[in-house]
Write a protein that holds these residues in place. Structure first.
Motif, PDB file in Angstrom:
ATOM      1  N   ASP A 247     -25.141  55.378 -39.164  1.00 51.55           N
ATOM      2  CA  ASP A 247     -24.168  54.373 -38.738  1.00 51.55           C
ATOM      3  C   ASP A 247     -24.906  53.275 -37.975  1.00 51.55           C
ATOM      4  OD1 ASP A 247     -24.727  55.391 -36.240  1.00 51.55           O
ATOM      5  OD2 ASP A 247     -22.704  56.131 -35.834  1.00 51.55           O
ATOM      6  N   ALA A 248     -24.163  52.438 -37.263  1.00 57.79           N
ATOM      7  CA  ALA A 248     -24.769  51.308 -36.560  1.00 57.79           C
ATOM      8  C   ALA A 248     -25.737  51.747 -35.470  1.00 57.79           C
ATOM      9  CB  ALA A 248     -23.676  50.422 -35.959  1.00 57.79           C
ATOM     10  N   HIS A 249     -25.595  52.970 -34.985  1.00 63.18           N
ATOM     11  CA  HIS A 249     -26.447  53.460 -33.901  1.00 63.18           C
ATOM     12  C   HIS A 249     -27.621  54.297 -34.408  1.00 63.18           C
ATOM     13  CE1 HIS A 249     -23.467  51.985 -31.107  1.00 63.18           C
ATOM     14  NE2 HIS A 249     -22.532  52.731 -31.674  1.00 63.18           N
ATOM     15  N   GLY A 250     -27.727  54.474 -35.712  1.00 63.65           N
ATOM     16  CA  GLY A 250     -28.811  55.261 -36.262  1.00 63.65           C
ATOM     17  C   GLY A 250     -28.321  56.489 -37.008  1.00 63.65           C
ATOM     18  N   PRO A 251     -29.197  57.463 -37.250  1.00 60.50           N
ATOM     19  CA  PRO A 251     -28.831  58.633 -38.058  1.00 60.50           C
ATOM     20  C   PRO A 251     -28.020  59.668 -37.277  1.00 60.50           C
ATOM     21  CG  PRO A 251     -31.105  58.825 -37.334  1.00 60.50           C
ATOM     22  CD  PRO A 251     -30.630  57.465 -36.877  1.00 60.50           C
ATOM     23  N   VAL A 252     -27.141  60.339 -38.010  1.00 58.24           N
ATOM     24  CA  VAL A 252     -26.458  61.534 -37.514  1.00 58.24           C
ATOM     25  C   VAL A 252     -26.782  62.651 -38.498  1.00 58.24           C
ATOM     26  CG1 VAL A 252     -24.269  62.639 -36.967  1.00 58.24           C
ATOM     27  CG2 VAL A 252     -24.597  60.210 -36.450  1.00 58.24           C
ATOM     28  N   HIS A 253     -27.341  63.751 -37.985  1.00 55.04           N
ATOM     29  CA  HIS A 253     -27.763  64.864 -38.828  1.00 55.04           C
ATOM     30  C   HIS A 253     -26.672  65.934 -38.848  1.00 55.04           C
ATOM     31  CE1 HIS A 253     -31.614  62.901 -38.705  1.00 55.04           C
ATOM     32  NE2 HIS A 253     -31.702  63.046 -37.390  1.00 55.04           N
ATOM     33  N   PHE A 254     -26.137  66.204 -40.042  1.00 53.58           N
ATOM     34  CA  PHE A 254     -25.114  67.236 -40.215  1.00 53.58           C
ATOM     35  C   PHE A 254     -25.800  68.496 -40.744  1.00 53.58           C
ATOM     36  CE2 PHE A 254     -22.745  63.362 -40.158  1.00 53.58           C
ATOM     37  CZ  PHE A 254     -21.499  63.685 -39.614  1.00 53.58           C
ATOM     38  N   TYR A 255     -25.582  69.616 -40.042  1.00 53.66           N
ATOM     39  CA  TYR A 255     -26.187  70.891 -40.422  1.00 53.66           C
ATOM     40  C   TYR A 255     -25.093  71.862 -40.865  1.00 53.66           C
ATOM     41  CZ  TYR A 255     -30.489  69.269 -38.160  1.00 53.66           C
ATOM     42  OH  TYR A 255     -31.616  68.565 -37.813  1.00 53.66           O
ATOM     43  N   PRO A 256     -24.775  71.890 -42.165  1.00 49.95           N
ATOM     44  CA  PRO A 256     -23.750  72.832 -42.637  1.00 49.95           C
ATOM     45  C   PRO A 256     -24.335  74.230 -42.789  1.00 49.95           C
ATOM     46  CG  PRO A 256     -24.099  70.969 -44.162  1.00 49.95           C
ATOM     47  CD  PRO A 256     -25.264  71.031 -43.245  1.00 49.95           C
ATOM     48  N   LEU A 257     -23.640  75.222 -42.229  1.00 49.70           N
ATOM     49  CA  LEU A 257     -24.012  76.614 -42.410  1.00 49.70           C
ATOM     50  C   LEU A 257     -22.986  77.249 -43.344  1.00 49.70           C
ATOM     51  CD1 LEU A 257     -25.607  75.894 -39.804  1.00 49.70           C
ATOM     52  CD2 LEU A 257     -25.049  78.179 -38.949  1.00 49.70           C
ATOM     53  N   PRO A 258     -23.346  77.526 -44.608  1.00 49.13           N
ATOM     54  CA  PRO A 258     -22.406  78.264 -45.453  1.00 49.13           C
ATOM     55  C   PRO A 258     -22.171  79.645 -44.853  1.00 49.13           C
ATOM     56  CG  PRO A 258     -24.576  78.221 -46.453  1.00 49.13           C
ATOM     57  CD  PRO A 258     -24.630  77.308 -45.251  1.00 49.13           C
ATOM     58  N   TYR A 259     -21.088  80.297 -45.241  1.00 48.64           N
ATOM     59  CA  TYR A 259     -20.841  81.638 -44.707  1.00 48.64           C
ATOM     60  C   TYR A 259     -22.019  82.543 -45.042  1.00 48.64           C
ATOM     61  CZ  TYR A 259     -19.108  86.333 -44.178  1.00 48.64           C
ATOM     62  OH  TYR A 259     -18.991  87.647 -43.829  1.00 48.64           O
ATOM     63  N   LEU A 260     -22.551  83.209 -44.032  1.00 45.22           N
ATOM     64  CA  LEU A 260     -23.755  84.021 -44.162  1.00 45.22           C
ATOM     65  C   LEU A 260     -23.417  85.498 -43.969  1.00 45.22           C
ATOM     66  CD1 LEU A 260     -26.082  81.704 -42.020  1.00 45.22           C
ATOM     67  CD2 LEU A 260     -25.939  81.802 -44.523  1.00 45.22           C
ATOM     68  N   GLU A 261     -23.241  86.213 -45.060  1.00 41.19           N
ATOM     69  CA  GLU A 261     -22.992  87.653 -45.009  1.00 41.19           C
ATOM     70  C   GLU A 261     -24.315  88.371 -44.763  1.00 41.19           C
ATOM     71  OE1 GLU A 261     -21.825  91.313 -44.874  1.00 41.19           O
ATOM     72  OE2 GLU A 261     -20.288  89.770 -45.229  1.00 41.19           O
ATOM     73  N   PRO A 262     -24.454  89.106 -43.649  1.00 39.51           N
ATOM     74  CA  PRO A 262     -25.751  89.710 -43.324  1.00 39.51           C
ATOM     75  C   PRO A 262     -26.376  90.498 -44.460  1.00 39.51           C
ATOM     76  CG  PRO A 262     -24.256  89.933 -41.472  1.00 39.51           C
ATOM     77  CD  PRO A 262     -23.439  89.365 -42.603  1.00 39.51           C
ATOM     78  N   ALA A 263     -25.572  91.296 -45.148  1.00 36.74           N
ATOM     79  CA  ALA A 263     -26.131  92.148 -46.206  1.00 36.74           C
ATOM     80  C   ALA A 263     -26.672  91.337 -47.376  1.00 36.74           C
ATOM     81  CB  ALA A 263     -25.059  93.116 -46.709  1.00 36.74           C
ATOM     82  N   LEU A 264     -26.169  90.120 -47.568  1.00 46.00           N
ATOM     83  CA  LEU A 264     -26.580  89.306 -48.704  1.00 46.00           C
ATOM     84  C   LEU A 264     -27.707  88.335 -48.381  1.00 46.00           C
ATOM     85  CD1 LEU A 264     -23.115  88.465 -50.323  1.00 46.00           C
ATOM     86  CD2 LEU A 264     -24.754  90.219 -51.014  1.00 46.00           C
ATOM     87  N   VAL A 265     -27.948  88.068 -47.102  1.00 48.57           N
ATOM     88  CA  VAL A 265     -28.961  87.060 -46.755  1.00 48.57           C
ATOM     89  C   VAL A 265     -30.173  87.629 -46.030  1.00 48.57           C
ATOM     90  CG1 VAL A 265     -27.204  85.257 -46.634  1.00 48.57           C
ATOM     91  CG2 VAL A 265     -27.896  86.436 -44.526  1.00 48.57           C
ATOM     92  N   ARG A 266     -30.101  88.902 -45.622  1.00 45.18           N
ATOM     93  CA  ARG A 266     -31.220  89.408 -44.817  1.00 45.18           C
ATOM     94  C   ARG A 266     -32.534  89.422 -45.601  1.00 45.18           C
ATOM     95  NH1 ARG A 266     -28.612  95.264 -44.637  1.00 45.18           N
ATOM     96  NH2 ARG A 266     -27.459  94.252 -42.958  1.00 45.18           N
ATOM     97  N   HIS A 267     -32.461  89.525 -46.934  1.00 44.93           N
ATOM     98  CA  HIS A 267     -33.705  89.523 -47.714  1.00 44.93           C
ATOM     99  C   HIS A 267     -34.358  88.148 -47.716  1.00 44.93           C
ATOM    100  CE1 HIS A 267     -30.914  87.777 -50.639  1.00 44.93           C
ATOM    101  NE2 HIS A 267     -31.974  87.328 -51.291  1.00 44.93           N
ATOM    102  N   LEU A 268     -33.612  87.102 -47.349  1.00 45.79           N
ATOM    103  CA  LEU A 268     -34.177  85.757 -47.318  1.00 45.79           C
ATOM    104  C   LEU A 268     -35.098  85.559 -46.122  1.00 45.79           C
ATOM    105  CD1 LEU A 268     -30.974  83.715 -48.243  1.00 45.79           C
ATOM    106  CD2 LEU A 268     -32.821  84.476 -49.774  1.00 45.79           C
ATOM    107  N   TRP A 269     -34.839  86.317 -45.060  1.00 45.40           N
ATOM    108  CA  TRP A 269     -35.655  86.232 -43.837  1.00 45.40           C
ATOM    109  C   TRP A 269     -36.037  87.662 -43.433  1.00 45.40           C
ATOM    110  CZ3 TRP A 269     -30.757  83.513 -43.727  1.00 45.40           C
ATOM    111  CH2 TRP A 269     -30.882  82.136 -43.983  1.00 45.40           C
ATOM    112  N   GLU A 270     -36.947  88.256 -44.198  1.00 44.23           N
ATOM    113  CA  GLU A 270     -37.232  89.686 -44.071  1.00 44.23           C
ATOM    114  C   GLU A 270     -37.844  90.056 -42.731  1.00 44.23           C
ATOM    115  OE1 GLU A 270     -39.594  90.787 -47.400  1.00 44.23           O
ATOM    116  OE2 GLU A 270     -37.937  90.629 -48.840  1.00 44.23           O
TER     117      GLU A 270
END
Length: 384
Positions: free
Chosen positions: A118-141
């Motif tokens: 915008d006129a003041h510069g960038p705004v960073h949006f960080y969307p977190l999709p729903y993170l089911e522990p059993a389905l994502v733990r292998h991504l960060w072992e």
């Protein structure tokens, strides 16, 4: 920058057997009008876009129509998946939508912002999709991820690390059960297994604003951490909760103002109580004749065909309950009651243990084992 925070559309959800698609479409049209009238730059939809992992064909035009209308009104749109959504199905929409509509469902995007200027510069949006522990733990072992608390802490750590390098203003989006909220019993499908899955507010330190989804009533956990709630009433337990969205203003320094914008309620919800004869004839219930009605009749004995008879006066009577005056309230400790009250597989197992152990549920270690077994089942079903 002006941001509209909404969530929990639950496209396809029924209300006591009645479709809500038409009513929801009208409310989303009003949401689009708010985008236009308030010159909104970015719309954030914080999860549970659909009510089911396999929404019917009629649900998709409601979503695409609303997102495109918001884009046509001049806003960019950021959508994340919730625990009701099937991330793959919702994510499939992303490449089919026009530029300026961002559908985020991939856990590997956590920590990578969508940057809007915008006129003041960038705004960073960080969307977190729903993170089911059993389905994502292998991504960060190398990180222990057994609970929602641990997963959100890790995800927000990635957000803060990225933000430290980029600098500037930021907004985080998450779908979870945060500490301090007041849930509506039987409405929100639990994202927790015991109290370990409640996410503390400290997990969301850093961003200028945090747009949360999952709880159906608006909640202000702090000036910068809020739930918008659902745009429709999906339960009589929500009848007293307003429907709407948060209008969030960021200035050059960060969060400047937050304002609540009401959404119309297509049909009010009300509970009427009295004997069946009173409900059918008493003038004090006239105001409820055009509303969704939960009828509680207090006759000592069950009456014949109460729903059929009540529908003559209340065409939108959704449910009938026999609640005799003076009846002794149940203590809620029977096995059948506990099973009916269970809102997750873990709670169902705990209900069985309480029943067979005379009131003593799972130990901490047993609860951990139960979570792991359920998690393994979730992974197996996802791969099937």
């Amino acid at each position: 920058m002006r941001i509209l925070h909404t969530s929990d559309w639950h496209i396809g959800r029924s209300f006591h057997g009645h479709s809500t698609l038409h009513a929801l479409s009208g409310v989303l049209d009003e949401l689009v009008r708010q985008v236009r009238d308030h010159a909104v730059d970015v719309v954030v939809v914080a999860g549970d876009v659909f009510d089911s992992a396999a929404p019917s064909a009629a649900c998709y035009p409601v979503l695409t129509g609303a997102l495109r209308a918001m884009a046509d009104a001049g806003a960019q749109v950021i959508v994340t998946s919730g625990n009701h959504d099937n991330a793959a199905r919702l994510g499939f929409q992303a490449d089919l939508l026009r530029e300026g509509v961002h559908v985020v469902t991939d856990p590997l995007t956590v920590g990578t912002p969508i940057t809007i200027t915008d006129a003041h510069g960038p705004v960073h949006f960080y969307p977190l999709p729903y993170l089911e522990p059993a389905l994502v733990r292998h991504l960060w072992e190398d990180v222990p991820l057994r609970t929602q608390h641990q997963v959100i802490e890790h995800a927000m750590g990635l957000v803060r690390a990225d933000l430290a390098e980029r600098g500037g203003r930021s907004v985080a989006v998450s779908h979870c059960f945060a500490a301090g909220v007041e849930a509506t019993p039987g409405v929100e499908r639990e994202i927790r297994q015991g109290t370990l899955d409640v996410v503390p507010l400290s997990a969301f330190d850093g961003p200028d604003y945090v747009a949360l989804g999952h709880i159906h009533g608006r909640q202000r956990l702090s000036d910068r951490v809020r739930y918008a709630g659902a745009p429709l009433h999906y339960s009589f337990g929500e009848a007293d909760k307003p429907r709407g969205s948060w209008l969030v203003d960021l200035d050059a320094e960060g969060l400047a103002a937050v304002e609540w914008l009401d959404l119309p309620i297509p049909r009010a919800l009300t509970t009427v109580r009295g004997t069946l004869d009173e409900l059918l004839a008493d003038a004090r219930f006239e105001s409820a004749e055009g509303e969704w009605v939960c009828a509680q009749y207090t006759d000592p004995t069950p009456q014949p065909d109460p729903m059929r008879r009540l529908l003559v006066r209340f065409p939108h009577c959704a449910t009938v309950m026999h609640q005799p005056e003076g009846a002794r309230a149940g203590d809620g400790l029977s096995y059948a009651r506990r099973v009916r009250a269970a809102r997750s597989d873990a709670e169902l197992i705990d209900s069985f243990l309480v029943h067979v152990r005379d009131g003593e549920g799972a130990t901490d270690r047993e609860a951990e084992i139960i979570r792991d077994v359920i998690g393994e089942r979730v992974v197996a079903e996802a791969k099937a």
